[in-house]
Scaffold this active site. Structure first.
Site, short mmCIF file in Angstrom:
data_model
loop_
_atom_site.label_atom_id
_atom_site.label_comp_id
_atom_site.label_asym_id
_atom_site.label_seq_id
_atom_site.Cartn_x
_atom_site.Cartn_y
_atom_site.Cartn_z
N THR A 175 2.20 0.88 -5.71
CA THR A 175 1.22 -0.21 -5.70
C THR A 175 1.94 -1.55 -5.50
O THR A 175 1.36 -2.60 -5.79
CB THR A 175 0.41 -0.26 -7.01
OG1 THR A 175 1.34 -0.32 -8.10
CG2 THR A 175 -0.51 0.92 -7.16
N ALA A 176 3.21 -1.49 -5.03
CA ALA A 176 4.00 -2.72 -4.94
C ALA A 176 3.99 -3.27 -3.51
O ALA A 176 3.19 -4.18 -3.21
CB ALA A 176 5.41 -2.46 -5.44
N ARG A 177 4.82 -2.71 -2.65
CA ARG A 177 4.84 -3.11 -1.25
C ARG A 177 5.20 -1.88 -0.40
O ARG A 177 6.04 -1.07 -0.78
CB ARG A 177 5.87 -4.21 -0.99
CG ARG A 177 5.42 -5.60 -1.44
CD ARG A 177 4.23 -6.13 -0.65
NE ARG A 177 3.84 -7.49 -1.01
CZ ARG A 177 2.88 -7.80 -1.89
NH1 ARG A 177 2.22 -6.86 -2.54
NH2 ARG A 177 2.58 -9.07 -2.13
N HIS A 194 -4.63 -1.59 -0.31
CA HIS A 194 -4.00 -2.75 -0.96
C HIS A 194 -5.00 -3.55 -1.80
O HIS A 194 -5.29 -4.71 -1.51
CB HIS A 194 -3.32 -3.67 0.07
CG HIS A 194 -2.29 -4.56 -0.55
ND1 HIS A 194 -1.13 -4.94 0.07
CD2 HIS A 194 -2.25 -5.17 -1.77
CE1 HIS A 194 -0.43 -5.75 -0.71
NE2 HIS A 194 -1.10 -5.90 -1.86
N GLY A 198 -4.78 -3.40 -5.43
CA GLY A 198 -4.31 -3.28 -6.81
C GLY A 198 -4.86 -4.36 -7.73
O GLY A 198 -5.26 -4.10 -8.87
N SER A 199 -4.91 -5.59 -7.24
CA SER A 199 -5.34 -6.69 -8.12
C SER A 199 -6.82 -7.03 -7.94
O SER A 199 -7.29 -8.04 -8.48
CB SER A 199 -4.48 -7.93 -7.83
OG SER A 199 -4.49 -8.25 -6.45
N GLU A 238 -0.03 -3.30 7.44
CA GLU A 238 -1.27 -3.72 6.78
C GLU A 238 -1.89 -4.88 7.53
O GLU A 238 -1.14 -5.80 7.90
CB GLU A 238 -0.99 -4.15 5.34
CG GLU A 238 -0.52 -3.00 4.46
CD GLU A 238 -0.40 -3.41 2.99
OE1 GLU A 238 -0.85 -4.52 2.63
OE2 GLU A 238 0.13 -2.63 2.22
C1 DGY Z 1 0.17 -9.58 -4.94
O1 DGY Z 1 -0.26 -10.43 -5.73
O2 DGY Z 1 1.32 -9.59 -4.54
C2 DGY Z 1 -0.79 -8.53 -4.50
O3 DGY Z 1 -0.17 -7.58 -3.71
C3 DGY Z 1 -1.96 -9.15 -3.76
O4 DGY Z 1 -1.52 -9.97 -2.77
#
Ligand code: DGY
Length: 319
Positions: free
Chosen positions: A237-239, A286, A288-289, A268
């Site tokens: 869930t990072a990059r 993408h 996650g947040s 992406e």
């Molecule tokens: C972040 O905050 O880095 C999330 O991936 C959303 O951009």
């Protein structure tokens, strides 16, 4: 007193837009399209600050062409791999991000992907929706048990620690690798592995929570994937660029990696269509947040940073 002019590149939460409009002259296009390099360069001559998302890329080339009017880039993201920080700093532009406030939401999604990947959520959902459920057996959709298993976490910042807290609720044995060892209180019983390979060897489940930097690009390559226990479940869930996607595909096809839960991709938007051939790869775009509470908190944090800057103070999340 005239208000500073800011550009909000994407559709932030209504509460964020309302607060921004109260305190700033806001340029915002409800079309919600990502800002191109040319958009960013053109807008830099019209605004004092920008609130971008990770969809706007401040490469060295773009930064070189920014107008001196632009003084602050207050990111609506914790990740800043879309920003060439040395170039922005060299140009005297302040850069901030939004750490902390999205840790729980992102950890929740990581938990969903870990459980979903481990328990065949994609296949089960497809079978139910297509009306294809005409059979049951004790050998049907047998998954990997999360409770009590060993969990490896790469990157024990805010999101990694939030994920560890949630995983403890599943009685998981937490192991981690991080640039530096955490305090005993933050470790909360987790085992530190200074060497990444040592962590991989004990990771029945592996979750990535480190930033994308030149050093971590391609971190999970074929060699490192081979060091994981047979049947490991990987969550990202990072990059996207932390994983060599071709190597992951091969590891899933060989069965060495049992399943994967991915929210981030090298490309992406779009993702990796080859992953769609595999129902043991659960995917999200993408997000996650992406909860109401967290979007408000991210927007407010970006505005807090702008407010401090325009007051003449150091923004709390200055990088
Ligand atoms: C972040 O905050 O880095 C999330 O991936 C959303 O951009």
């Amino acid at each position: 007193m005239t208000k500073p002019v800011i550009w909000i590149t994407r559709s932030l939460s209504a509460a964020t837009l309302n607060r921004a409009r109260r305190d700033y002259e806001v340029i915002w296009d409800p079309a919600d399209a990502p800002g191109s390099a040319e958009d960013i360069i053109a807008m830099s001559a019209k605004v004092d600050g920008i609130i971008p998302c990770h969809s706007e890329h401040f490469s060295a080339d773009v930064v070189a062409r920014l107008d001196p009017r632009l003084r602050i880039v207050a990111n609506h993201s914790v990740g800043v791999d879309h920003c060439d920080l040395p170039a922005l700093r060299a140009k005297g532009i302040t850069v901030t991000n939004t750490p902390g406030v999205l840790s729980d939401a992102t950890a929740e999604l990581a938990m969903m992907l870990m459980l979903g990947a481990a328990r065949h959520a994609v296949a089960g959902d497809r079978i139910m929706r297509s009306g294809a459920w005409d059979f049951w057996s004790p050998a049907f959709l047998v998954g990997k048990q999360v409770t009590g298993a060993r969990l490896g976490i790469i990157g024990m910042g805010g999101v990694g620690r939030a994920f560890a807290r949630k995983a403890r609720g599943f009685d998981m044995e937490i192991h981690y690798h991080n640039r530096s060892r955490l305090s005993e209180a933050d470790e909360a019983g987790a085992t530190y592995h200074e060497n990444l390979d040592d962590l991989l060897a004990v990771s029945d489940f592996l979750s990535l929570h480190c930033p994308a930097t030149p050093e971590t690009t391609g971190l999970m390559n074929a060699d490192r994937l081979a060091k994981l226990p047979q049947g490991c479940v990987i969550v990202n869930t990072a990059r996207g660029n932390l994983i060599d996607e071709a190597a992951l595909l091969q590891a899933v096809e060989s069965g060495h990696v049992g399943a994967a839960g991915l929210d981030c991709f090298v490309t992406e938007p779009g993702g990796n269509p080859a992953f769609a051939q595999h129902e043991n790869i659960m995917m999200m775009p993408h997000v996650g947040s992406a909860t109401v509470k967290t979007r408000d908190a991210m927007g407010f944090k970006a505005l807090d940073n702008l407010d401090a800057f325009f007051r003449g103070d150091t923004p709390p999340d200055k990088l």
